[in-house]
Design a protein around this motif. Structure first.
Motif, short mmCIF file in Angstrom:
data_model
loop_
_atom_site.label_atom_id
_atom_site.label_comp_id
_atom_site.label_asym_id
_atom_site.label_seq_id
_atom_site.Cartn_x
_atom_site.Cartn_y
_atom_site.Cartn_z
N ALA A 184 24.81 -7.53 -2.20
CA ALA A 184 23.56 -7.86 -1.55
C ALA A 184 23.46 -9.09 -1.34
CB ALA A 184 22.39 -7.11 -2.50
N ASP A 185 22.95 -9.48 0.01
CA ASP A 185 22.31 -10.85 0.58
C ASP A 185 21.00 -10.84 0.18
OD1 ASP A 185 25.02 -11.28 1.43
OD2 ASP A 185 24.68 -10.38 3.12
N ARG A 186 20.40 -12.12 0.14
CA ARG A 186 19.02 -12.32 0.09
C ARG A 186 18.54 -12.92 1.18
NH1 ARG A 186 18.62 -15.31 -5.66
NH2 ARG A 186 20.35 -16.34 -4.81
N GLU A 187 17.41 -12.38 1.75
CA GLU A 187 16.78 -12.94 2.73
C GLU A 187 15.20 -13.36 2.44
OE1 GLU A 187 17.19 -11.48 6.91
OE2 GLU A 187 15.03 -10.97 6.76
N PHE A 188 14.51 -14.42 2.39
CA PHE A 188 13.24 -14.78 2.35
C PHE A 188 12.32 -14.72 3.43
CE2 PHE A 188 16.02 -16.48 -1.09
CZ PHE A 188 15.36 -16.03 -2.24
N GLY A 189 11.22 -14.56 3.18
CA GLY A 189 10.16 -14.50 4.24
C GLY A 189 10.14 -13.27 4.72
N GLY A 190 9.61 -12.75 5.72
CA GLY A 190 9.38 -11.30 6.05
C GLY A 190 7.77 -11.09 6.29
N ALA A 191 7.69 -9.90 6.78
CA ALA A 191 6.22 -9.35 6.94
C ALA A 191 6.06 -8.42 5.91
CB ALA A 191 6.24 -8.37 8.16
N ARG A 192 4.92 -9.11 5.18
CA ARG A 192 4.32 -8.07 3.97
C ARG A 192 3.58 -6.85 4.15
NH1 ARG A 192 4.17 -11.47 -1.08
NH2 ARG A 192 3.34 -9.63 -1.92
N GLY A 193 3.33 -6.87 5.30
CA GLY A 193 2.28 -5.74 5.70
C GLY A 193 3.22 -4.30 5.70
N VAL A 194 4.32 -4.39 5.65
CA VAL A 194 5.26 -3.10 5.98
C VAL A 194 5.59 -2.54 4.81
CG1 VAL A 194 6.01 -3.70 8.52
CG2 VAL A 194 7.69 -4.49 6.34
N LEU A 195 5.20 -3.21 3.55
CA LEU A 195 5.49 -2.63 2.32
C LEU A 195 4.96 -1.42 1.93
CD1 LEU A 195 5.91 -6.03 0.15
CD2 LEU A 195 7.77 -4.79 1.70
N GLU A 196 5.77 -0.78 1.06
CA GLU A 196 5.30 0.52 0.38
C GLU A 196 5.52 0.11 -1.16
OE1 GLU A 196 6.89 4.34 2.20
OE2 GLU A 196 8.16 2.86 2.40
N ARG A 197 4.59 0.68 -1.72
CA ARG A 197 4.64 0.58 -3.68
C ARG A 197 5.39 1.80 -4.02
NH1 ARG A 197 0.09 -0.79 -4.41
NH2 ARG A 197 -0.90 1.16 -5.29
N ARG B 133 0.80 -1.29 0.04
CA ARG B 133 0.01 0.19 -0.05
C ARG B 133 0.76 1.35 0.08
NH1 ARG B 133 -3.64 -1.06 5.18
NH2 ARG B 133 -1.58 -1.60 5.88
N GLY B 134 0.27 2.22 -0.72
CA GLY B 134 1.28 3.51 -0.71
C GLY B 134 2.15 3.49 -1.64
N THR B 135 2.77 4.69 -2.04
CA THR B 135 3.76 4.86 -2.84
C THR B 135 5.15 5.04 -2.66
OG1 THR B 135 2.12 5.55 -4.26
CG2 THR B 135 4.28 6.30 -5.06
N TRP B 136 6.25 4.50 -2.89
CA TRP B 136 7.51 4.70 -2.50
C TRP B 136 8.25 5.81 -3.28
CZ3 TRP B 136 12.35 4.38 -4.83
CH2 TRP B 136 13.36 4.58 -3.80
N ARG B 137 8.96 6.75 -2.48
CA ARG B 137 9.61 7.69 -3.20
C ARG B 137 10.80 7.91 -2.60
NH1 ARG B 137 4.47 9.60 -2.77
NH2 ARG B 137 3.20 10.77 -4.75
N PRO B 138 12.09 7.99 -3.56
CA PRO B 138 13.39 7.73 -2.98
C PRO B 138 13.80 9.03 -2.29
CG PRO B 138 13.26 8.60 -5.37
CD PRO B 138 11.73 8.01 -5.13
N ASN B 139 13.32 10.10 -2.45
CA ASN B 139 13.69 11.40 -1.45
C ASN B 139 12.83 12.07 -0.38
OD1 ASN B 139 15.94 11.66 -3.44
ND2 ASN B 139 14.51 12.61 -4.98
N ARG B 140 12.07 11.19 -0.05
CA ARG B 140 11.25 11.48 1.09
C ARG B 140 11.78 11.62 2.29
NH1 ARG B 140 6.95 7.01 3.44
NH2 ARG B 140 8.99 6.70 4.58
N ALA B 141 11.41 12.67 3.11
CA ALA B 141 12.24 12.79 4.48
C ALA B 141 13.57 12.83 4.39
CB ALA B 141 11.83 11.78 5.47
N THR B 142 14.49 13.66 3.33
CA THR B 142 15.65 13.77 3.35
C THR B 142 16.34 14.68 4.25
OG1 THR B 142 15.45 15.36 1.41
CG2 THR B 142 15.71 12.87 0.88
N ALA B 143 17.57 14.72 4.53
CA ALA B 143 17.98 15.59 5.39
C ALA B 143 18.21 16.89 4.94
CB ALA B 143 19.45 15.31 5.92
#
Length: 279
Positions: free
Chosen positions: A266-279, A235-245
């Motif tokens: 980069a290392d891969r990790e499978f599993g994890g909560a889907r509810g914290v995702l942004e789009r 849910r929501g929209t991910w933006r790269p520059n949100r809340a920059t200093a």
């Protein structure tokens, strides 16, 4: 289906890019790595367009890719780099709200190529930003930041200019680096698309195709989009520059220059909560 030979070839090109001190050679190797990944993607799309069996054995997948540990500063710029590479390789991403991982949606070979490119480029991005800070070039520069000021009911948003801090310099540098890499990879992808269309067999001869390269790639794009709509719970929209200093022109120019010179882990990790995702 995983193509280890393709990954070996891409890895070899990336190592050649990293091993040369000649910027023009490095540029050529990096572009060649992206064109190779694109050519493989086109071949897969054409195979699926002409062979029902290939469509059954190769379908879009999801893969969670670990970006970093929670609390690490600057993870958004790492994510930005991954997303830029993904966009050049027909991959859609969801991003964890704390930027610790992404979930990639696309064909396995495309995701493999994206990870190979990211593993090389993220190391270069961090090394380049470290060198920029160590040089002290950011000192004496400024950053603009929007702040809220006032009392009672009289509040207003104003732009303040402050001395450029090391963390703000790093974030701006890495963000610009990622953007420039995305531009370079998309240019290499588009060149490969154009070359494939220019050289494809036409007419009714033995090599002619019933489905063109352009149509096959468009069908593939639509299939990934359809898969994403059914598989993603973000849910929501991910933006790269949100809340920059703050925004620093000088640091971004330095990051852009480094992105132009980049020699494309980069290392891969499978599993994890889907509810914290942004789009």
């Amino acid at each position: 289906m995983r193509d280890d030979k393709l990954l070996t070839k891409i890895g070899g090109l990336l190592r050649q890019a990293e091993g040369t001190d000649n910027d023009h050679e490095a540029e050529a190797f990096m572009a060649a790595a992206q064109r190779l990944a694109t050519a493989a993607s086109i071949d897969l799309a054409l195979a699926r367009a002409h062979d029902p069996a290939a469509r059954r054995t190769a379908s879009p997948i999801t893969r969670q890719v670990q970006i970093g540990k929670a609390g690490k500063r600057g993870l958004r710029t790492y994510v930005q780099l991954f997303v830029q590479i993904a966009q050049a390789n027909d991959i859609t991403c969801d991003v964890a709200s704390n930027s610790t991982f992404v979930i990639a949606y696309g064909f396995e070979a495309d995701i493999d190529a994206c990870e190979a490119l990211y593993t090389s480029l993220v190391i270069q991005m961090v090394a380049a930003s470290d060198a920029y800070l160590k040089s002290g070039a950011y000192k004496g520069e400024t950053a603009r930041q929007v702040v809220t000021k006032g009392t009672g009911y009289l509040w207003r948003r104003v732009v303040e200019e402050k001395a450029l801090s090391p963390i703000t310099a790093r974030l701006n540098f890495q963000s610009a680096f990622a953007s420039r890499i995305g531009t370079r990879l998309r240019e290499a992808r588009d060149e490969q698309h154009a070359e494939a269309i220019r050289t494809e067999p036409v007419g009714a001869g033995p090599g002619a195709r019933s489905v063109s390269t352009a149509v096959a790639m468009r069908n593939k794009e639509l299939e990934v989009k359809d898969f994403y709509r059914t598989a993603s719970t973000a849910r929501g929209t991910w933006r790269p520059n949100r809340a920059t200093a703050g925004y620093s022109t000088a640091a971004r120019q330095a990051g852009d220059r480094a992105g132009r010179r980049a020699k494309i882990g980069a290392d891969r990790e499978f599993g994890g909560a889907r509810g914290v995702l942004e789009r």
